[in-house]
Structures are given as structure tokens and as C-alpha cells.
Write an enzyme that holds these catalytic residues in place. Structure first.
Site, PDB file in Angstrom:
ATOM      1  N   CYS A  87     -37.674 115.844  64.566  1.00  0.00           N
ATOM      2  CA  CYS A  87     -36.951 116.964  65.170  1.00  0.00           C
ATOM      3  C   CYS A  87     -36.176 116.363  66.335  1.00  0.00           C
ATOM      4  O   CYS A  87     -36.119 115.147  66.466  1.00  0.00           O
ATOM      5  CB  CYS A  87     -37.915 118.080  65.598  1.00  0.00           C
ATOM      6  SG  CYS A  87     -39.220 117.549  66.715  1.00  0.00           S
ATOM      7  N   LYS A  88     -35.596 117.183  67.171  1.00  0.00           N
ATOM      8  CA  LYS A  88     -34.734 116.631  68.218  1.00  0.00           C
ATOM      9  C   LYS A  88     -35.448 115.589  69.072  1.00  0.00           C
ATOM     10  O   LYS A  88     -34.983 114.478  69.234  1.00  0.00           O
ATOM     11  CB  LYS A  88     -34.190 117.751  69.098  1.00  0.00           C
ATOM     12  CG  LYS A  88     -33.176 117.242  70.095  1.00  0.00           C
ATOM     13  CD  LYS A  88     -32.505 118.353  70.858  1.00  0.00           C
ATOM     14  CE  LYS A  88     -31.432 117.766  71.773  1.00  0.00           C
ATOM     15  NZ  LYS A  88     -30.793 118.797  72.580  1.00  0.00           N
TER      16      LYS A  88
END
Length: 145
Positions: A87-88
Site C-alpha cells: 500500500c502507500k
């Protein structure tokens, strides 16, 4: 130190920056990427990919995607591949999915699964909403056994 953190021999976790480094993914033999975000890019490689379009917010329902993700991780590993979940920042959403996999396919408790992922990537911190979804997931799996 690799930027892809090995939860198991065939399951890795990272942030988006590491996930988009083609050389790194090829070197590690990644064959499947699960991108747990609405907007983060995929690596520019011919890999099996799955996007889970959720924000890192306690009210987001990530548990709706647990089974889809853990089965994809499991089938990737069983076919000899390696799966990267990211994810980020590689802290909350991706960690939650890795923990869900360990609970279901390694028969681990939530606490042990969390400790295992935390041991390889100390910065993980599933938000409180995802944590309670993991608690429910663990209970539901225990009921089905």
C-alpha cells in the site's frame, strides 16, 4: 537490506515506492502483486495483479476482501510463485492483508500473526478499524473449524 520485507519465503510486504522498482521485483522473483489502495500505481511488469480499492481509514471495510486476497496469496505460493502485498506506506492496509493470510493459511492467532509481520517490518500498524476486522475474521475462522 531489501525494501521488500519477507513475511514468509513467498510472501512479501512493502510500500509503493519499493513495489514499483522493477529490478527489485524481478530479483526477488515476485509473480503477483496485491495493491491495497485506490490510487497507487502498479509496477510496470507483466505480473498477476489485484487492486483492493480501500483507503487507510478505520471505517473502510477491508474484511470484505480478506478471502479474495488470502486465496490469491495461497494459490500464488502453491503454484511456486511469490506474492507482494503493498500500500502507500506499507504499514496498515498491506499489513492487515498479510496478517489475515497468516491467520487463515498458517493457522496462527491474530497476536502471533501480527508479531510475525512486525518482526520483519517493525513500522506496521493496522488502524483500529482494520484490527477489529481482523479480530472478527479470526473468530469466524475458529467457528468454521
Amino acid at each position: 537490506m531489501s525494501e521488500l520485507y519477507k513475511v514468509t519465503e513467498s510472501l512479501m510486504i512493502s510500500n509503493v515506492r519499493a513495489a514499483c522498482k522493477k529490478d527489485l521485483l524481478m530479483e526477488e522473483g515476485v509473480t503477483c502483486c496485491i495493491n491495497v489502495s485506490r490510487r497507487q500505481p502498479f509496477p510496470d511488469l507483466h505480473l498477476r495483479t489485484l487492486r483492493i480499492p480501500v483507503f487507510d481509514h478505520p471505517l473502510q471495510n477491508l474484511s470484505d476482501y480478506f478471502d479474495q486476497c488470502v486465496e490469491l496469496i495461497d494459490s500464488t505460493i502453491k503454484s511456486g510463485g511469490k506474492c507482494l502485498v503493498y500500500c502507500k506506506h506499507g504499514r496498515s492496509r498491506s499489513a492487515t492483508i498479510c496478517i489475515a493470510y497468516l491467520i487463515k493459511h498458517r493457522n496462527m492467532s491474530l497476536k502471533d500473526a501480527f508479531q510475525m509481520v512486525k518482526a520483519v517490518r517493525p513500522s506496521i500498524e493496522p488502524n483500529e478499524g482494520f484490527w477489529s476486522q481482523l479480530e472478527s475474521y479470526e473468530k469466524s475462522l475458529q467457528l468454521n473449524h
